[in-house]
Design a protein around this motif. Structure first.
Motif, PDB file in Angstrom:
ATOM      1  N   UNK A 229       0.818  -1.327   0.161  1.00 13.87           N
ATOM      2  CA  UNK A 229      -0.079   0.105  -0.029  1.00 13.87           C
ATOM      3  C   UNK A 229       0.911   1.390  -0.027  1.00 13.87           C
ATOM      4  N   UNK A 230       1.997   1.170   0.723  1.00 11.84           N
ATOM      5  CA  UNK A 230       2.870   2.400   0.830  1.00 11.84           C
ATOM      6  C   UNK A 230       3.483   2.736  -0.571  1.00 11.84           C
ATOM      7  N   UNK A 231       4.118   1.541  -0.904  1.00 11.49           N
ATOM      8  CA  UNK A 231       4.902   1.669  -2.366  1.00 11.49           C
ATOM      9  C   UNK A 231       3.637   2.497  -3.381  1.00 11.49           C
ATOM     10  N   UNK A 232       2.347   1.840  -3.425  1.00  3.42           N
ATOM     11  CA  UNK A 232       1.783   2.241  -4.481  1.00  3.42           C
ATOM     12  C   UNK A 232       1.058   3.745  -4.147  1.00  3.42           C
ATOM     13  N   UNK A 233       1.034   3.934  -3.019  1.00  6.89           N
ATOM     14  CA  UNK A 233       0.759   5.451  -2.728  1.00  6.89           C
ATOM     15  C   UNK A 233       1.785   6.373  -2.623  1.00  6.89           C
ATOM     16  N   UNK A 234       2.979   5.889  -3.273  1.00 11.53           N
ATOM     17  CA  UNK A 234       4.143   6.497  -3.371  1.00 11.53           C
ATOM     18  C   UNK A 234       4.861   6.954  -1.982  1.00 11.53           C
ATOM     19  N   UNK A 235       4.507   6.590  -0.985  1.00 11.21           N
ATOM     20  CA  UNK A 235       5.152   7.008   0.048  1.00 11.21           C
ATOM     21  C   UNK A 235       6.657   6.327   0.409  1.00 11.21           C
ATOM     22  N   UNK A 236       6.626   4.923   0.219  1.00  9.08           N
ATOM     23  CA  UNK A 236       7.880   4.147   0.097  1.00  9.08           C
ATOM     24  C   UNK A 236       8.267   3.824  -1.272  1.00  9.08           C
ATOM     25  N   UNK A 237       9.629   3.859  -1.483  1.00 12.38           N
ATOM     26  CA  UNK A 237      10.183   3.728  -2.657  1.00 12.38           C
ATOM     27  C   UNK A 237      10.122   1.781  -2.828  1.00 12.38           C
ATOM     28  N   UNK A 238       9.940   1.781  -4.114  1.00  6.84           N
ATOM     29  CA  UNK A 238       9.689   0.109  -4.495  1.00  6.84           C
ATOM     30  C   UNK A 238      10.997  -0.339  -4.587  1.00  6.84           C
ATOM     31  N   UNK A 239      11.223  -1.677  -3.626  1.00  7.00           N
ATOM     32  CA  UNK A 239      12.605  -2.283  -3.779  1.00  7.00           C
ATOM     33  C   UNK A 239      12.494  -2.879  -5.165  1.00  7.00           C
ATOM     34  N   UNK A 240      13.743  -3.141  -5.632  1.00  8.13           N
ATOM     35  CA  UNK A 240      13.990  -3.731  -7.022  1.00  8.13           C
ATOM     36  C   UNK A 240      12.854  -4.949  -7.204  1.00  8.13           C
ATOM     37  N   UNK A 241      12.732  -5.849  -6.256  1.00  9.43           N
ATOM     38  CA  UNK A 241      11.959  -6.914  -6.650  1.00  9.43           C
ATOM     39  C   UNK A 241      10.737  -6.733  -7.060  1.00  9.43           C
TER      40      UNK A 241
END
Ligand SMILES: [Zn+2]
Length: 276
Positions: A229-241
């Motif tokens: 959720x955090x990744x898709x909301x742009x709060x967290x950077x997506x890990x390469x995987x």
């Protein structure tokens, strides 16, 4: 065990009659080490043991409530650190009393407790700390979890990714309900071995692809993965995987309008079903 540096005196800096400084002596059985250990052992109800490894193991195995456990696991490390600091200070001509060693260790432990458990504490002595820690009763907060149907024209999607072994055999699953709560579709697929995070992303991607193909354009996507959720909301950077999956989802969001939110509702049951 030999001294670790041949350039310095092999004699210890902790005893009235210096002995050969081995790691067992410096950290466990020298005069200063004994006094420091006894101070901390005493209040914790732990006996002084002959060997350092035993001693550390004893601290690790002596449990209590969750807080006691956390603190008891780090106390030996803090003691070793202080003994090492004392030894080097003296080696370089400084002064460092046994009392100061105890005071410094107390201080580090206290700071750790305040920081780790986010509490205000006016307790400064180890024995008082143990009493306070042992009196700690965990408090649990409750919240009611229920599924509520989305508003008109919106569809609700529960997505779930599971990985047995993380990484290991994985599956991704989703189900979609309309605003009346009727099940529109439920789908699960086995995917190649991966991690829980990737499986979670894959579940969202599969769900949105389904929406795109079936012209479902307004969806609330629920995932039990806070990270996703955090990744898709742009709060967290997506890990390469998960970068590829996340890019894919972003593209799909141009067609399908999706709100992403965290949900406790399904747990891992949906995707786990497809792993069996
Ligand atoms: Zn000594």
């Amino acid at each position: 065990m030999n001294s670790w540096n041949s350039n310095i005196s092999p004699n210890c800096r902790c005893c009235s009659v210096p002995e050969r400084e081995t790691s067992e002596h410096l950290f466990q059985n020298g005069e200063v080490a004994r006094v420091v250990w006894q101070y901390f052992n005493g209040a914790a109800g732990i006996n002084h043991l002959t060997y350092l490894k035993q001693s550390i193991r004893k601290w690790w195995d002596t449990g209590g409530n969750a807080r006691v456990k956390v603190v008891f696991q780090v106390v030996p490390m803090i003691i070793l650190w202080v003994l090492w600091k004392r030894r080097n200070t003296i080696l370089h001509g400084g002064i460092y009393s046994t009392k100061k060693s105890i005071r410094d260790a107390n201080d580090i432990i206290r700071k750790l407790i305040v920081c780790r458990f986010k509490i205000k504490w006016d307790i400064y002595q180890w024995s008082d700390m143990v009493v306070a820690l042992e009196g700690y009763i965990p408090s649990y907060s409750f919240r009611i979890v229920r599924w509520s149907p989305p508003s008109d024209n919106w569809f609700e999607c529960n997505t779930d990714g599971a990985s047995r072994g993380n990484p290991g055999p994985s599956s991704a699953a989703f189900c979609i309900r309309d605003s009346l709560g009727h099940l529109v579709v439920a789908k699960g697929i086995k995917i190649q071995d991966t991690t829980t995070l990737v499986a979670g992303a894959r579940a969202i991607r599969e769900c949105m692809e389904y929406c795109k193909v079936h012209r479902v354009f307004k969806v609330i996507i629920e995932s039990d993965s806070i990270a996703m959720v955090q990744i898709l909301e742009g709060t967290w950077k997506a890990p390469w995987s998960v970068v590829l999956e996340v890019d894919y989802i972003k593209k799909l969001r141009r067609t399908v309008s999706a709100r992403v939110q965290h949900s406790l509702l399904e747990g891992n049951t949906l995707a786990d079903f497809f792993l069996t």
